[in-house]
Design a protein around this motif. Sequence first.
Motif, PDB file in Angstrom:
ATOM      1  N   ALA A 170      23.364  13.836   6.302  1.00 52.45           N
ATOM      2  CA  ALA A 170      23.904  14.840   5.418  1.00 52.45           C
ATOM      3  C   ALA A 170      25.545  15.104   5.850  1.00 52.45           C
ATOM      4  O   ALA A 170      26.901  14.740   4.528  1.00 52.45           O
ATOM      5  CB  ALA A 170      22.742  16.091   5.484  1.00 52.45           C
ATOM      6  N   VAL A 171      25.547  14.748   7.198  1.00 51.41           N
ATOM      7  CA  VAL A 171      26.423  14.860   7.786  1.00 51.41           C
ATOM      8  C   VAL A 171      28.199  14.130   7.045  1.00 51.41           C
ATOM      9  O   VAL A 171      28.599  13.932   6.687  1.00 51.41           O
ATOM     10  CB  VAL A 171      27.214  15.672   9.230  1.00 51.41           C
ATOM     11  N   VAL A 172      27.484  12.974   7.456  1.00 55.11           N
ATOM     12  CA  VAL A 172      28.096  11.518   6.675  1.00 55.11           C
ATOM     13  C   VAL A 172      27.973  11.188   5.944  1.00 55.11           C
ATOM     14  O   VAL A 172      29.458  10.650   5.217  1.00 55.11           O
ATOM     15  CB  VAL A 172      27.482  10.184   7.385  1.00 55.11           C
ATOM     16  N   THR A 173      27.240  11.208   4.750  1.00 52.95           N
ATOM     17  CA  THR A 173      27.039  10.971   3.543  1.00 52.95           C
ATOM     18  C   THR A 173      28.408  12.750   3.434  1.00 52.95           C
ATOM     19  O   THR A 173      29.337  12.437   1.757  1.00 52.95           O
ATOM     20  CB  THR A 173      26.244  11.497   2.660  1.00 52.95           C
ATOM     21  N   GLY A 174      28.462  13.114   3.243  1.00 50.23           N
ATOM     22  CA  GLY A 174      29.561  14.669   3.053  1.00 50.23           C
ATOM     23  C   GLY A 174      30.542  14.462   3.325  1.00 50.23           C
ATOM     24  O   GLY A 174      31.683  14.746   2.628  1.00 50.23           O
ATOM     25  N   GLY A 175      30.363  14.327   4.548  1.00 53.00           N
ATOM     26  CA  GLY A 175      32.165  13.335   5.222  1.00 53.00           C
ATOM     27  C   GLY A 175      33.307  12.344   4.166  1.00 53.00           C
ATOM     28  O   GLY A 175      33.934  13.134   3.822  1.00 53.00           O
ATOM     29  N   ALA A 176      32.250  11.486   3.500  1.00 55.89           N
ATOM     30  CA  ALA A 176      32.760  10.711   2.696  1.00 55.89           C
ATOM     31  C   ALA A 176      32.686  11.337   1.594  1.00 55.89           C
ATOM     32  O   ALA A 176      34.020  10.239   0.552  1.00 55.89           O
ATOM     33  CB  ALA A 176      31.642   9.565   2.921  1.00 55.89           C
ATOM     34  N   GLY A 177      31.873  12.139   0.994  1.00 55.88           N
ATOM     35  CA  GLY A 177      32.290  12.333  -0.533  1.00 55.88           C
ATOM     36  C   GLY A 177      33.326  13.349  -0.063  1.00 55.88           C
ATOM     37  O   GLY A 177      33.952  13.673  -1.182  1.00 55.88           O
TER      38      GLY A 177
END
Length: 332
Positions: A170-177
């Motif tokens: 979630a952190v990786v996906t949210g950061g990219a988002g």
Amino acid sequence: MTSAPPPTRSTGARLVALARWVERRMLTRSPRLERVLLGVAIVMFVVALVVGYLTLPAITGPIRWELLALVALAGTPGTVLFISLEYVLGARLLGLRVSVLEALRVSVLSSAANLLPLPGSVLVRTRELRRSGSSYRGALTTLAAIGVLWVGTAALFAAGFLAPVRPVLAVVTGGAGLLFVVMGAVLARVLSTTPGVGPLIIQVIGVELGATLIGTLRIFAVVTALGLPITLPQAATLQLAGVVATASGIFPSGLGLREALSGLVSPLIGLPVSVGLVSSAINRILDKLALLPAALVLFLRSRRASTPSARPADDADVDVVASADPEGARER
């Protein structure tokens, strides 16, 4: 007396230049390359569907055809509606006014045009924005900005669902988002000729959230209809994979690539690869089955309403490529 340092390009200007470069590369690909890419995409799609079907976990109960019908008859119109609202807001970023009914017509035709061996959706929407008064360069880059916002919004949406169950992902996906949303907002702000562009950008993000929710529910319904278990975080992640594949512009509507990416991310969220492959393929088939009749009707009506002699010369499809030059010689 020292001379002033040379001016440096702002981040916004660099993003605009990059977006225009990408769009030019998409629209100036040779017809032969487009045919090759379409052939590769079709092969990838068929392989993904066959491999996914052959390796699918055993389905113990009956297929719930009513859910599949709901995806086609309600999910597809819902998706088209949000695409239409996206088009309306894109036009407003360019200082244009487009009715929702006109946007619906363009959205249906552009979605159907993704079946052609060219970046069909981009071609149709760019041409229609040009006819409404935009320049090709402005239309292309605005569509690119909205595409970046779409990817970023879908990533943040998936991250929100993943946070309780897979916090690292979630952190990786949210950061990219978040990065994509910021880039899209900067692009839209630099390009827009409308005062007070901030509220418009927020509206675009809201529309993309709605479209992402519809896409997530469609995937959830397809897998559930097959009698297989799936959660909303898993469906949201598969939706994100589809958005990334479609927005990449490599194949028409992400054909083949969307199915492949859905299969690749499935193990990361606890799903068999086959579920990602098959759910994405079935979702696409249902979408086209529901969309093509309306697209055919609109196409035939537009053919009857116009003749070759009445069509302005500068609206020819070839002008999309010709006007994608870096100097913008055909800007209006």
